[in-house]
Design a protein around this motif. Structure first.
Motif, PDB file in Angstrom:
ATOM      1  N   ALA A 196       0.322  -4.420   2.785  1.00 36.25           N
ATOM      2  CA  ALA A 196      -1.368  -4.185   2.724  1.00 36.25           C
ATOM      3  C   ALA A 196      -1.879  -4.605   4.070  1.00 36.25           C
ATOM      4  CB  ALA A 196      -1.897  -5.303   1.683  1.00 36.25           C
ATOM      5  N   TYR A 201       1.052  -1.142  -0.206  1.00 38.72           N
ATOM      6  CA  TYR A 201      -0.103  -0.078  -0.077  1.00 38.72           C
ATOM      7  C   TYR A 201       1.041   1.163   0.002  1.00 38.72           C
ATOM      8  CZ  TYR A 201      -3.804   3.282   1.139  1.00 38.72           C
ATOM      9  OH  TYR A 201      -4.525   4.242   1.090  1.00 38.72           O
ATOM     10  N   CYS A 213      -3.085   0.856  -3.604  1.00 36.04           N
ATOM     11  CA  CYS A 213      -2.538  -0.604  -3.610  1.00 36.04           C
ATOM     12  C   CYS A 213      -1.478  -0.764  -4.663  1.00 36.04           C
ATOM     13  CB  CYS A 213      -3.707  -1.802  -3.542  1.00 36.04           C
ATOM     14  SG  CYS A 213      -4.506  -1.423  -2.106  1.00 36.04           S
ATOM     15  N   GLU A 244      -1.156  -1.686   6.484  1.00 35.50           N
ATOM     16  CA  GLU A 244      -2.110  -0.851   6.448  1.00 35.50           C
ATOM     17  C   GLU A 244      -3.582  -0.947   6.722  1.00 35.50           C
ATOM     18  OE1 GLU A 244      -3.279   3.169   5.267  1.00 35.50           O
ATOM     19  OE2 GLU A 244      -1.208   2.470   5.568  1.00 35.50           O
TER      20      GLU A 244
END
Length: 436
Positions: free
Chosen positions: A191, A166, A173, A194
């Motif tokens: 990811a 991210y 993304c 985040e």
């Protein structure tokens, strides 16, 4: 795996129309088998067309084929029933329906419902075809997620790689190659990291939303209760006003009847008195006319002796009368009464006009909720110009007015009825006496 084989065998002996084990199985020319009642019902819908088709392969037949029982298949199905095996699971659990993700590896027209999707293979798998990902070492590192039809959204459109990073700088993304390319030097995290941060923020937002939801729900209940009370109060005010106006009308009608009775009573008394005087005047006039005739005849006689003898009797009769002189008033009579009633009407109308302004103002300031908080200077000036109407100018939340709705007519209109007892009305009685 043995259990899956049994399930597969069961599926081979299920009718694709009713999805249950075959009952009196029949075979049609294309080779597929169905329950006799199912295929006959299916073909009955195509009688008008004259063309009959297979529900599975869509092969058409003309004319309608003759159905023959498949004895061997019937025996196999009967043995399955006796062994206690059940029919295939319901289609909602095994086969993909509307809104479900279908298995990418199932063949035929009826695909089973996918349970998981692989982000590496970019494919979705049913329970049967998913076993290789659990058992084969080659698929151990593949990432499985709940079955989804949006697999392409998880792939980088530039590098065809999995989106697993991210970029906080660009708020999007990206894949691992993007980090080394156009997003080089950007603030990037995994990811998962985040998601953890956004999950925390989402939790705070959920708390605020929940708190706001509870506040609004409380306000909703309070407002509903206030509206119901407001309606009841308004209905009560309408009923009170209607009753007061009815009483006021009755009071005016009663006074009107009394005025009529006064006028008629005075008329009767005065007319009776005048008629008595008229009768006396008529009698006196008749006597005077008779006396005038006798005196005129005596004056014309030539007989001196008769004149002298008659003069003594005629001259001795008095012509005076006890009836006083009659003076007739100017032709006004009850005009003063009408004028007094007219003045009463004007005073009543003026009073009602002034009270109506007060009543309408009192009704218009009755609210259920306060107006919204002003956002501009002009709105603030207007908002604070009438604190009685708008309430506190710095209220931050929706507030409910205490429901003290009263009927302003209860006081003002009842007071109106006292006009009929005022000196203006008493002038009628004074005129009655004066006319007498």
């Amino acid at each position: 795996m043995a259990q899956q084989g049994v399930l597969l065998d069961q599926d081979q002996f299920c009718c694709s129309v009713c999805l249950d084990l075959l009952k009196e199985p029949v075979v049609i020319p294309c080779g597929h088998s169905y329950c006799r009642i199912c295929i006959e019902g299916y073909w009955d819908q195509d009688v008008l067309k004259g063309v009959y088709s297979c529900p599975q392969c869509r092969h058409t037949f003309t004319p309608r084929p003759n159905l023959r029982k498949n004895n061997m298949l019937a025996e196999v199905v009967e043995k399955l029933r006796k062994t206690g095996l059940q029919a295939a699971p319901p289609p909602a659990l095994c086969y993909a329906g509307p809104g479900d993700v279908a298995c990418d590896f199932c063949t035929g027209t009826r695909k089973q419902k996918a349970l998981m999707s692989c982000l590496v293979c970019l494919a979705s798998y049913c329970e049967t075809h998913l076993q290789s990902h659990y058992e084969s070492p080659a698929f151990k590192k593949h990432k499985l997620v709940k079955a989804t039809a949006q697999l392409q959204e998880k792939i980088c459109s530039h590098h065809d790689k999995l989106l697993e990073i991210y970029c906080r700088t660009d708020q999007q993304c990206i894949c691992l190659l993007c980090v080394m390319d156009e997003h080089k030097g950007h603030d990037t995290v995994s990811a998962a990291a985040e998601r953890t941060e956004k999950q925390r923020q989402l939790g705070m937002s959920q708390q605020k939303v929940q708190q706001r939801f509870q506040e609004r729900e409380k306000e909703l209940k309070e407002l509903q209760q206030a509206v119901e009370s407001f309606k009841r109060s308004a209905q009560s005010a309408v009923e009170d006003s209607d009753q007061i106006f009815t009483e006021l009308i009755r009071s005016i009608e009663r006074r009107s009847s009394e005025v009529k009775e006064l006028i008629r009573a005075q008329e009767k008394a005065q007319v009776s008195q005048a008629e008595g005087l008229l009768e006396q005047l008529k009698q006196e006039i008749a006597e005077l006319r008779k006396r005038s005739t006798e005196l005129e005849q005596l004056s014309d006689t030539e007989d001196h002796i008769h004149f002298l003898q008659s003069y003594q009797s005629l001259s001795s009769i008095s012509v005076s009368s006890d009836l006083p002189s009659i003076v007739v008033r100017p032709l006004q009579y009850f005009g003063d009464v009408s004028k007094t009633v007219s003045e009463l009407r004007e005073k009543l109308e003026d009073f009602l006009k002034g009270e109506w302004t007060k009543i309408s103002t009192t009704v218009n300031i009755v609210d259920v909720v306060l107006p919204p908080e002003p956002k501009t200077r002009e709105q603030l000036l207007q908002y604070t110009s009438d604190p009685q109407q708008h309430g506190h100018p710095y209220s931050r939340h929706t507030q409910l007015y205490p429901l003290k709705l009263h009927n302003p007519l209860s006081h003002d209109l009842l007071h109106t009825s006292h006009i009929l007892e005022s000196p203006s009305y008493k002038l009628l009685q004074h005129d009655h006496k004066r006319c007498t």
